[in-house]
Design a protein around this motif. Sequence first.
Motif, short mmCIF file in Angstrom:
data_model
loop_
_atom_site.label_atom_id
_atom_site.label_comp_id
_atom_site.label_asym_id
_atom_site.label_seq_id
_atom_site.Cartn_x
_atom_site.Cartn_y
_atom_site.Cartn_z
N ASP A 52 -1.41 3.62 -5.47
CA ASP A 52 -0.15 4.36 -5.33
C ASP A 52 1.00 3.37 -5.15
OD1 ASP A 52 1.92 5.72 -3.25
OD2 ASP A 52 1.09 7.21 -4.62
N PRO A 53 2.12 3.55 -5.87
CA PRO A 53 3.24 2.60 -5.76
C PRO A 53 3.74 2.41 -4.33
CG PRO A 53 3.54 4.06 -7.63
CD PRO A 53 2.38 4.59 -6.88
N GLN A 54 3.76 3.47 -3.54
CA GLN A 54 4.24 3.35 -2.17
C GLN A 54 3.32 2.46 -1.34
OE1 GLN A 54 4.69 7.09 -0.15
NE2 GLN A 54 5.33 6.17 1.78
N VAL A 55 2.01 2.61 -1.56
CA VAL A 55 1.05 1.78 -0.84
C VAL A 55 1.19 0.31 -1.24
CG1 VAL A 55 -1.41 1.34 -0.49
CG2 VAL A 55 -0.57 3.69 -0.56
N THR A 57 3.78 -1.19 -2.52
CA THR A 57 5.05 -1.74 -2.05
C THR A 57 4.98 -2.11 -0.57
OG1 THR A 57 6.29 -0.43 -3.66
CG2 THR A 57 7.51 -1.28 -1.78
N ALA A 58 4.42 -1.22 0.24
CA ALA A 58 4.29 -1.50 1.67
C ALA A 58 3.36 -2.68 1.91
CB ALA A 58 3.77 -0.26 2.40
N PRO A 223 11.76 2.44 2.99
CA PRO A 223 10.77 2.09 1.96
C PRO A 223 11.29 1.00 1.03
CG PRO A 223 10.92 4.48 2.20
CD PRO A 223 12.04 3.90 3.02
N GLY A 224 10.44 0.02 0.78
CA GLY A 224 10.78 -1.07 -0.12
C GLY A 224 11.59 -2.18 0.51
N GLN A 227 9.83 -1.09 5.33
CA GLN A 227 8.65 -0.28 5.64
C GLN A 227 7.38 -1.09 5.37
OE1 GLN A 227 6.81 3.27 3.37
NE2 GLN A 227 8.29 4.21 4.75
N ALA A 232 4.27 2.51 7.35
CA ALA A 232 3.84 3.45 6.33
C ALA A 232 2.74 4.37 6.85
CB ALA A 232 3.36 2.69 5.09
N THR A 236 3.24 8.32 6.82
CA THR A 236 2.29 9.09 6.02
C THR A 236 1.49 10.06 6.87
OG1 THR A 236 2.11 7.19 4.54
CG2 THR A 236 0.45 8.91 4.30
#
Length: 270
Positions: A52-55, A57-58, A223-224, A227, A232, A236
Amino acid sequence: MGTTPPRFRRRVGRTPAVLVLPAVLALAFLVLPLAGLLVRAPWATLPQRLTDPQVLTALRLSLETATLATVLCLLLGVPLAWLLARVEFPGRRLVRALVTVPLVLPPVVGGLALLLVFGRRGLLGQWLDQTFGLTFAFTTKGVVLAEAFVAMPFLVIAVEGALRGADTRYEEAAATLGAGRWTTFRRVTLPLVAPGIAAGAVLCWARALGEFGATITFAGNFPGRTQTMPLAVYLTLEQDLEGAIVLSLILLLVSVVILAALRDRWISAP
């Protein structure tokens, strides 16, 4: 010398039953929560969640900031450890106590203290902002600063212990051969305590990677930008329990790898 009577040897070697139950309960108390992560982990969707992009990135931000914080701790902490171990000066005990304060200080309080000093209206932050255009609060630089603040004591304590345990005869021999303090430190002292520095740096990096309270207070949760993985997990958890478990598993894996790498120094018993 006389030998120990067999009856006394049997009594010493027998495990007291009154200690076994608390020991087992303590072990269960420490292990069961970690086992709960493994049992509740969404293994079927784990590969998809890990990409996942959020994962990602963090995770990237966490690795970068923890590494930069460790470099900062090495640049500042190793000389401080050398000063505490090798130089007699008034107030050394007080300085050593101050170095260990972040270990017991609540991280949120540490973040607030950083904000009051390095914030845009802080004691130093206002001057840095107006003079050099440097802003730390609620930026990625602030994450590095917060992580370094809470992690540096681990490095200083490890390196100071290594310096105190090192054989000073090599340094004295270098001094008698005409080497200056800087040459002796660079060519003799550092190689002697290199294992201690490496162990302290790894512990420092691991502590920086898991930092939460000071980071969210001083750098925020953007985020980014600020974070990190612990933040995260917190965010989440409010929306997706399984997603929070996946993020926690990553941090758990890193912790296990760190302990495995340092097992000979910190875990193994004679």
